[in-house]
Write a protein that holds these residues in place. Sequence first.
Motif, PDB file in Angstrom:
ATOM      1  N   THR A  52       0.347 -66.104  21.177  1.00 45.41           N
ATOM      2  CA  THR A  52      -0.025 -66.123  22.667  1.00 45.41           C
ATOM      3  C   THR A  52      -0.086 -64.839  23.282  1.00 45.41           C
ATOM      4  N   SER A  53      -0.871 -64.835  24.013  1.00 48.44           N
ATOM      5  CA  SER A  53      -1.039 -63.517  24.951  1.00 48.44           C
ATOM      6  C   SER A  53       0.145 -63.339  25.887  1.00 48.44           C
ATOM      7  N   ARG A 105       2.122 -62.628  29.223  1.00 49.45           N
ATOM      8  CA  ARG A 105       2.077 -63.053  30.614  1.00 49.45           C
ATOM      9  C   ARG A 105       3.369 -62.747  31.472  1.00 49.45           C
ATOM     10  N   GLY A 153       5.882 -64.596  25.782  1.00 56.04           N
ATOM     11  CA  GLY A 153       4.580 -64.967  24.921  1.00 56.04           C
ATOM     12  C   GLY A 153       5.162 -65.001  23.493  1.00 56.04           C
TER      13      GLY A 153
END
Length: 61
Positions: free
Chosen positions: A27-28, A30, A23
């Motif tokens: 963005t988160s 993952r 990520g």
Amino acid sequence: MTELYVLASVNEKGEVIGFPKGGGSSTSPRIKAYDSLSSAKRGGRGHAGVIVKVTKMEVVE
């Protein structure tokens, strides 16, 4: 079963102890998962961890 590969962190015994997360800053995080071994090898370059093949799945919901 459809193939699934993920990047995993393993200990000295080869046991999975976690999953390195990908990520960017916006963005988160993952888990890195792939639908073929060749994709996993390409995607795994530059990331910590080893490639593991998921051999069993269970629907939980």
